[in-house]
Design a protein around this motif. Structure first.
Motif, PDB file in Angstrom:
ATOM      1  N   THR A  16       0.830  -1.204   0.000  1.00  0.00           N
ATOM      2  CA  THR A  16       0.000   0.000   0.000  1.00  0.00           C
ATOM      3  C   THR A  16       0.862   1.251   0.000  1.00  0.00           C
ATOM      4  O   THR A  16       1.819   1.366   0.761  1.00  0.00           O
ATOM      5  CB  THR A  16      -0.904   0.013   1.249  1.00  0.00           C
ATOM      6  OG1 THR A  16      -1.650  -1.194   1.289  1.00  0.00           O
ATOM      7  CG2 THR A  16      -1.839   1.208   1.216  1.00  0.00           C
ATOM      8  N   ARG A  22      -5.971   0.053   4.105  1.00  0.00           N
ATOM      9  CA  ARG A  22      -7.307  -0.425   4.478  1.00  0.00           C
ATOM     10  C   ARG A  22      -7.154  -1.734   5.249  1.00  0.00           C
ATOM     11  O   ARG A  22      -6.682  -2.743   4.711  1.00  0.00           O
ATOM     12  CB  ARG A  22      -8.164  -0.625   3.239  1.00  0.00           C
ATOM     13  CG  ARG A  22      -8.457   0.684   2.496  1.00  0.00           C
ATOM     14  CD  ARG A  22      -9.490   0.484   1.407  1.00  0.00           C
ATOM     15  NE  ARG A  22      -8.978  -0.346   0.317  1.00  0.00           N
ATOM     16  CZ  ARG A  22      -8.448   0.139  -0.802  1.00  0.00           C
ATOM     17  NH1 ARG A  22      -8.346   1.448  -0.991  1.00  0.00           N
ATOM     18  NH2 ARG A  22      -8.000  -0.696  -1.737  1.00  0.00           N
ATOM     19  N   VAL A  23      -7.548  -1.717   6.512  1.00  0.00           N
ATOM     20  CA  VAL A  23      -7.356  -2.849   7.414  1.00  0.00           C
ATOM     21  C   VAL A  23      -8.705  -3.287   7.969  1.00  0.00           C
ATOM     22  O   VAL A  23      -9.446  -2.470   8.517  1.00  0.00           O
ATOM     23  CB  VAL A  23      -6.406  -2.485   8.574  1.00  0.00           C
ATOM     24  CG1 VAL A  23      -6.227  -3.671   9.522  1.00  0.00           C
ATOM     25  CG2 VAL A  23      -5.059  -2.009   8.036  1.00  0.00           C
ATOM     26  N   CYS A  24      -9.001  -4.579   7.824  1.00  0.00           N
ATOM     27  CA  CYS A  24     -10.223  -5.146   8.391  1.00  0.00           C
ATOM     28  C   CYS A  24      -9.859  -5.854   9.693  1.00  0.00           C
ATOM     29  O   CYS A  24      -9.000  -6.744   9.702  1.00  0.00           O
ATOM     30  CB  CYS A  24     -10.868  -6.131   7.423  1.00  0.00           C
ATOM     31  SG  CYS A  24     -12.423  -6.833   8.029  1.00  0.00           S
ATOM     32  N   THR A  51     -10.099   1.797   8.664  1.00  0.00           N
ATOM     33  CA  THR A  51     -10.438   0.572   9.373  1.00  0.00           C
ATOM     34  C   THR A  51     -11.901   0.195   9.218  1.00  0.00           C
ATOM     35  O   THR A  51     -12.784   1.053   9.182  1.00  0.00           O
ATOM     36  CB  THR A  51     -10.126   0.745  10.879  1.00  0.00           C
ATOM     37  OG1 THR A  51      -8.790   1.211  11.031  1.00  0.00           O
ATOM     38  CG2 THR A  51     -10.281  -0.572  11.621  1.00  0.00           C
ATOM     39  N   SER A  52     -12.140  -1.116   9.144  1.00  0.00           N
ATOM     40  CA  SER A  52     -13.500  -1.647   9.234  1.00  0.00           C
ATOM     41  C   SER A  52     -13.473  -2.878  10.128  1.00  0.00           C
ATOM     42  O   SER A  52     -12.399  -3.377  10.496  1.00  0.00           O
ATOM     43  CB  SER A  52     -14.048  -2.024   7.851  1.00  0.00           C
ATOM     44  OG  SER A  52     -13.511  -3.264   7.436  1.00  0.00           O
ATOM     45  N   HIS A  68     -16.378  -7.802   0.994  1.00  0.00           N
ATOM     46  CA  HIS A  68     -15.876  -6.905   2.040  1.00  0.00           C
ATOM     47  C   HIS A  68     -14.387  -7.118   2.259  1.00  0.00           C
ATOM     48  O   HIS A  68     -13.615  -6.149   2.315  1.00  0.00           O
ATOM     49  CB  HIS A  68     -16.648  -7.150   3.336  1.00  0.00           C
ATOM     50  CG  HIS A  68     -16.249  -6.242   4.451  1.00  0.00           C
ATOM     51  ND1 HIS A  68     -16.591  -4.911   4.486  1.00  0.00           N
ATOM     52  CD2 HIS A  68     -15.516  -6.481   5.572  1.00  0.00           C
ATOM     53  CE1 HIS A  68     -16.100  -4.361   5.575  1.00  0.00           C
ATOM     54  NE2 HIS A  68     -15.438  -5.288   6.258  1.00  0.00           N
ATOM     55  N   GLU A  71     -11.963  -5.685  -0.335  1.00  0.00           N
ATOM     56  CA  GLU A  71     -11.788  -4.236  -0.361  1.00  0.00           C
ATOM     57  C   GLU A  71     -10.607  -3.781   0.492  1.00  0.00           C
ATOM     58  O   GLU A  71     -10.297  -2.590   0.512  1.00  0.00           O
ATOM     59  CB  GLU A  71     -13.062  -3.548   0.151  1.00  0.00           C
ATOM     60  CG  GLU A  71     -14.264  -3.719  -0.771  1.00  0.00           C
ATOM     61  CD  GLU A  71     -15.537  -3.182  -0.151  1.00  0.00           C
ATOM     62  OE1 GLU A  71     -15.516  -2.830   1.055  1.00  0.00           O
ATOM     63  OE2 GLU A  71     -16.557  -3.115  -0.855  1.00  0.00           O
ATOM     64  N   HIS A  72      -9.944  -4.705   1.189  1.00  0.00           N
ATOM     65  CA  HIS A  72      -8.913  -4.344   2.155  1.00  0.00           C
ATOM     66  C   HIS A  72      -7.529  -4.788   1.711  1.00  0.00           C
ATOM     67  O   HIS A  72      -7.379  -5.692   0.886  1.00  0.00           O
ATOM     68  CB  HIS A  72      -9.266  -4.942   3.518  1.00  0.00           C
ATOM     69  CG  HIS A  72     -10.502  -4.346   4.116  1.00  0.00           C
ATOM     70  ND1 HIS A  72     -11.768  -4.748   3.752  1.00  0.00           N
ATOM     71  CD2 HIS A  72     -10.663  -3.347   5.021  1.00  0.00           C
ATOM     72  CE1 HIS A  72     -12.666  -4.033   4.412  1.00  0.00           C
ATOM     73  NE2 HIS A  72     -12.021  -3.174   5.181  1.00  0.00           N
ATOM     74  N   ASP A  73      -6.530  -4.145   2.297  1.00  0.00           N
ATOM     75  CA  ASP A  73      -5.142  -4.511   2.053  1.00  0.00           C
ATOM     76  C   ASP A  73      -4.670  -5.575   3.033  1.00  0.00           C
ATOM     77  O   ASP A  73      -3.872  -6.446   2.686  1.00  0.00           O
ATOM     78  CB  ASP A  73      -4.237  -3.275   2.202  1.00  0.00           C
ATOM     79  CG  ASP A  73      -4.686  -2.130   1.311  1.00  0.00           C
ATOM     80  OD1 ASP A  73      -4.711  -2.322   0.084  1.00  0.00           O
ATOM     81  OD2 ASP A  73      -5.037  -1.056   1.846  1.00  0.00           O
ATOM     82  N   VAL A  75      -5.999  -8.083   6.485  1.00  0.00           N
ATOM     83  CA  VAL A  75      -6.979  -8.597   7.448  1.00  0.00           C
ATOM     84  C   VAL A  75      -6.219  -8.945   8.715  1.00  0.00           C
ATOM     85  O   VAL A  75      -5.242  -9.705   8.674  1.00  0.00           O
ATOM     86  CB  VAL A  75      -7.713  -9.837   6.898  1.00  0.00           C
ATOM     87  CG1 VAL A  75      -8.544 -10.497   7.990  1.00  0.00           C
ATOM     88  CG2 VAL A  75      -8.584  -9.461   5.707  1.00  0.00           C
ATOM     89  N   VAL A 106      -4.583 -10.334  -0.575  1.00  0.00           N
ATOM     90  CA  VAL A 106      -4.795  -9.638   0.691  1.00  0.00           C
ATOM     91  C   VAL A 106      -3.892 -10.273   1.744  1.00  0.00           C
ATOM     92  O   VAL A 106      -3.795 -11.502   1.831  1.00  0.00           O
ATOM     93  CB  VAL A 106      -6.273  -9.732   1.129  1.00  0.00           C
ATOM     94  CG1 VAL A 106      -6.478  -9.059   2.488  1.00  0.00           C
ATOM     95  CG2 VAL A 106      -7.176  -9.101   0.076  1.00  0.00           C
TER      96      VAL A 106
END
Length: 220
Positions: A16, A22-24, A51-52, A68, A71-73, A75, A106
């Motif tokens: 990134t 973007r971190v889940c 964050t999500s 979902h 969509e993140h870089d 987890v 990911v």
């Protein structure tokens, strides 16, 4: 809580740049405890992550888990009951979604239960105070995983015994503050954020169990 060098390295591995990572965050192994998620989110926001959460209690908070995660870089999975985590993930199809995200590039990471879950299995106190094997991990990599190797004295002998009797396959164990890095299903390196801490490869050789201390690169 604060995210430290191991998480920073996961962000680096994701490639990134030019925007907030973007971190889940998942705390399934803690029953999606709200206080845990609050403190994790606070730490992530202080670091500048976008964050999500993926929450499964009392019901999933997203309609499409796979979309979902994609969509993140990164987890990032918190510790707790790895047996409970695996059961809930399979109930809601998160196991398949994680595999899809992993195959798409990911970065999957976590601590304790959030480390064991990616492997074939490991040692756990999910079933009570006496450590027992868990043998139904996601198996994204074909190894077992021994966590808290230096801080919980019963972990090391049990991990070795379970590999010796064939309950678990050969695997990687880590002292606290150390992580193992895989690309695909292959081990790449051990990295650490604590001086003196290390990772180990444990395997059955003939009738004996061999533990090999691995070179562990100290992260800045």
């Amino acid at each position: 809580m604060a995210f430290t060098a191991l998480t920073e390295y996961a962000i680096e591995l994701s490639g990134t740049s030019g925007r907030a990572p973007r971190v889940c965050l998942l705390a399934t192994a803690m029953g999606d405890d709200r206080a845990t998620l609050h403190h994790l989110t606070e730490a992530a926001e202080q670091r500048g992550f976008a964050t999500s959460h993926l929450v499964l209690f009392p019901m999933p908070n997203v309609d499409d888990v796979t979309a979902h995660l994609l969509e993140h870089d990164v987890v990032w999975v918190f510790g707790g009951s790895v047996a409970g985590l695996l059961a809930m993930w399979r109930l809601h199809g998160v196991d398949d979604a994680m595999r899809t995200a992993w195959e798409a590039g990911v970065v999957l990471t976590g601590v304790s239960a959030g480390s064991i879950c990616w492997h074939a299995g490991g040692t756990t106190d999910s079933f009570g105070p006496e450590l027992r094997p868990v043998t139904d991990g996601l198996g994204l990599v074909p190894f077992s995983n021994g966590v808290h190797y230096d801080t919980e004295e019963r972990r090391r002998p049990l991990f070795q015994r379970l590999i010796g009797d064939g309950t678990l396959p050969a695997g990687y164990a880590t002292d606290d503050g150390v992580g193992v890095v895989y690309r695909g299903t292959g081990f790449v390196e051990a990295v650490g954020e604590t001086d003196g801490a290390a990772a180990y490869f444990v395997e059955k050789v003939g009738d004996a169990v061999l533990e090999t201390r691995l070179d562990t690169r100290r992260l800045p």
